[in-house]
Design a protein around this motif. Structure first.
Motif, short mmCIF file in Angstrom:
data_model
loop_
_atom_site.label_atom_id
_atom_site.label_comp_id
_atom_site.label_asym_id
_atom_site.label_seq_id
_atom_site.Cartn_x
_atom_site.Cartn_y
_atom_site.Cartn_z
N SER A 190 30.58 -5.18 -34.52
CA SER A 190 31.35 -3.95 -34.65
C SER A 190 30.58 -2.97 -35.51
CB SER A 190 32.71 -4.29 -35.30
OG SER A 190 33.43 -3.13 -35.64
N GLY A 191 30.67 -1.67 -35.15
CA GLY A 191 29.93 -0.67 -35.91
C GLY A 191 30.76 0.56 -36.22
N MET A 192 30.37 1.24 -37.29
CA MET A 192 30.95 2.54 -37.65
C MET A 192 29.80 3.50 -37.93
SD MET A 192 34.36 2.71 -37.72
CE MET A 192 34.97 3.79 -39.03
N PHE A 193 29.88 4.68 -37.31
CA PHE A 193 28.90 5.75 -37.51
C PHE A 193 29.68 6.91 -38.11
CE2 PHE A 193 26.21 9.31 -36.45
CZ PHE A 193 24.92 8.81 -36.54
N ILE A 194 29.35 7.27 -39.36
CA ILE A 194 30.18 8.21 -40.12
C ILE A 194 29.35 9.40 -40.58
CG2 ILE A 194 31.76 8.49 -42.06
CD1 ILE A 194 32.07 5.39 -42.03
N VAL A 195 29.72 10.57 -40.10
CA VAL A 195 29.09 11.82 -40.51
C VAL A 195 29.87 12.38 -41.69
CG1 VAL A 195 28.45 14.14 -39.78
CG2 VAL A 195 28.38 12.24 -38.13
N ASN A 196 29.15 12.82 -42.72
CA ASN A 196 29.78 13.33 -43.95
C ASN A 196 30.64 12.27 -44.63
OD1 ASN A 196 28.65 15.91 -43.52
ND2 ASN A 196 30.40 16.55 -42.28
N ALA A 197 30.13 11.05 -44.71
CA ALA A 197 30.89 9.95 -45.31
C ALA A 197 31.27 10.28 -46.75
CB ALA A 197 30.06 8.68 -45.27
N PRO A 198 32.53 10.08 -47.12
CA PRO A 198 32.96 10.35 -48.49
C PRO A 198 32.24 9.45 -49.50
CG PRO A 198 34.85 10.16 -47.03
CD PRO A 198 33.66 9.70 -46.25
N TYR A 199 32.21 9.90 -50.72
CA TYR A 199 31.60 9.14 -51.81
C TYR A 199 32.25 7.75 -51.88
CZ TYR A 199 30.33 7.71 -56.54
OH TYR A 199 29.87 7.01 -57.63
N GLY A 200 31.45 6.72 -52.05
CA GLY A 200 31.94 5.36 -52.18
C GLY A 200 32.00 4.59 -50.87
N THR A 201 31.81 5.27 -49.73
CA THR A 201 31.90 4.57 -48.45
C THR A 201 30.77 3.56 -48.29
OG1 THR A 201 32.85 6.59 -47.49
CG2 THR A 201 32.14 4.89 -45.97
N ALA A 202 29.58 3.92 -48.73
CA ALA A 202 28.45 2.98 -48.63
C ALA A 202 28.70 1.74 -49.48
CB ALA A 202 27.16 3.67 -49.05
N ASP A 203 29.30 1.93 -50.66
CA ASP A 203 29.63 0.78 -51.51
C ASP A 203 30.63 -0.14 -50.82
OD1 ASP A 203 27.96 1.68 -53.54
OD2 ASP A 203 29.56 2.76 -54.57
N GLU A 204 31.62 0.45 -50.15
CA GLU A 204 32.60 -0.35 -49.43
C GLU A 204 31.95 -1.10 -48.27
OE1 GLU A 204 36.00 -2.27 -48.34
OE2 GLU A 204 35.48 -1.24 -50.21
N ALA A 205 31.00 -0.46 -47.60
CA ALA A 205 30.29 -1.12 -46.51
C ALA A 205 29.56 -2.37 -47.03
CB ALA A 205 29.30 -0.16 -45.88
N ARG A 206 28.97 -2.26 -48.20
CA ARG A 206 28.29 -3.43 -48.77
C ARG A 206 29.29 -4.52 -49.15
NH1 ARG A 206 24.73 0.76 -50.52
NH2 ARG A 206 26.03 1.27 -52.33
N ARG A 207 30.48 -4.14 -49.62
CA ARG A 207 31.50 -5.12 -49.93
C ARG A 207 31.94 -5.86 -48.66
NH1 ARG A 207 36.64 -4.70 -53.30
NH2 ARG A 207 36.33 -2.45 -53.34
N ILE A 208 32.10 -5.12 -47.59
CA ILE A 208 32.48 -5.73 -46.31
C ILE A 208 31.40 -6.70 -45.85
CG2 ILE A 208 32.90 -5.25 -43.86
CD1 ILE A 208 34.23 -2.61 -44.79
N ASP A 209 30.15 -6.34 -46.03
CA ASP A 209 29.06 -7.26 -45.69
C ASP A 209 29.21 -8.58 -46.43
OD1 ASP A 209 27.82 -5.51 -43.96
OD2 ASP A 209 26.46 -4.69 -45.49
N ARG A 210 29.52 -8.50 -47.71
CA ARG A 210 29.66 -9.73 -48.51
C ARG A 210 30.84 -10.56 -48.00
NH1 ARG A 210 28.39 -5.97 -52.65
NH2 ARG A 210 30.58 -5.79 -53.29
#
Length: 258
Positions: A233-253
């Motif tokens: 499953s994938g998400m492609f996000i334009v203008n991602a809000p602050y903290g979204t990348a951190d949440e993506a890493r949490r989901i990876d874990r």
């Protein structure tokens, strides 16, 4: 007439990724007092029963939210919304993205939802009417283009098609580019399946060329059933809000720990 009904797949691993990111993005965006507009191009019914025959037949929810709900802390926006829904509708209820959005937004935040399937549209209307949602029965891409730039201008568009129409992979980059041209400040979030056939690869290449700074997050998991094509499953996000990348890493874990 398109036949896809998400009830068979609600609460699966793809939903966990998509909905966790959605809830975190909306949580951040609603911290500011300024109102925002939420638009969803392919909404589904908004509320699902995981004890329904369709859901039990696939068993995808058991491997998804059934296995991973406790991996999210109680104060996580996604977990908080799940608890709200279960408290109101029962332990086997699962919220689709329209209901997650409605629970996350404020009275000042307009909510526009589009769904073409007659049965899904009817249930969506029943579920979301208490929030005063604007529910449209028309092509989701046309609706999104017509509504943008919205008022309030600040906001998010979630594009979550069933990909029943093979041409979606070809036309989505153009649709997103046209919408972004009109609404350059909008958060544009696209969900897509990772397919064994690699049908998604060309779409992502075109999107990455148009939006080189977008956030792309993918998770992989075993096929739900022998012969199924979706391997992640994938998400492609334009203008991602602050903290979204951190949440993506949490989901990876979380996914890697299962």
């Amino acid at each position: 007439m398109l036949s896809y009904q998400h009830l068979y797949h609600a609460g699966n691993l793809a939903d966990v990724q998509k909905h966790a990111l959605l809830c975190v993005m909306l949580d951040y965006m609603t911290r500011k007092e300024k109102p925002l507009t939420y638009i969803e191009s392919h909404a589904g019914r908004g509320l699902y029963r995981l004890d329904a025959e369709e859901s039990l037949r696939t068993g995808e929810a058991e491997k998804g939210i059934g296995a991973l709900a406790d991996a999210f802390p109680a104060d996580h926006p996604y977990r908080h919304r799940l608890d709200e829904v279960r408290s109101q509708w029962g332990q086997t209820a699962y919220p689709g993205s329209p209901l997650l959005a409605a629970l996350s937004l404020r009275d000042t935040d307009p909510l526009h939802l589009c769904e073409l399937h007659p049965q899904e549209h009817r249930i969506l209307t029943e579920v979301l009417s208490p929030w005063g949602a604007h529910i449209h029965k028309k092509d989701g891409f046309q609706m999104a283009l017509a509504l943008t730039p919205p008022t309030p201008r600040r906001g998010m568009l979630l594009i979550d098609p069933p990909y029943e129409v093979k041409s979606d992979y070809e036309v989505i980059p153009t649709h997103m580019a046209n919408i972004a041209r009109k609404w350059n400040v909008g958060v544009l979030a696209l969900w897509y399946p990772l397919l064994a056939s690699a049908a998604h690869i060309g779409m992502l290449a075109a999107l990455s060329e148009r939006f080189p700074d977008a956030l792309r997050h993918e998770v992989r998991f075993p096929v739900a059933k022998a012969g199924h094509r979706m391997i992640g499953s994938g998400m492609f996000i334009v203008n991602a809000p602050y903290g979204t990348a951190d949440e993506a890493r949490r989901i990876d874990r979380i996914f890697h720990s299962t």
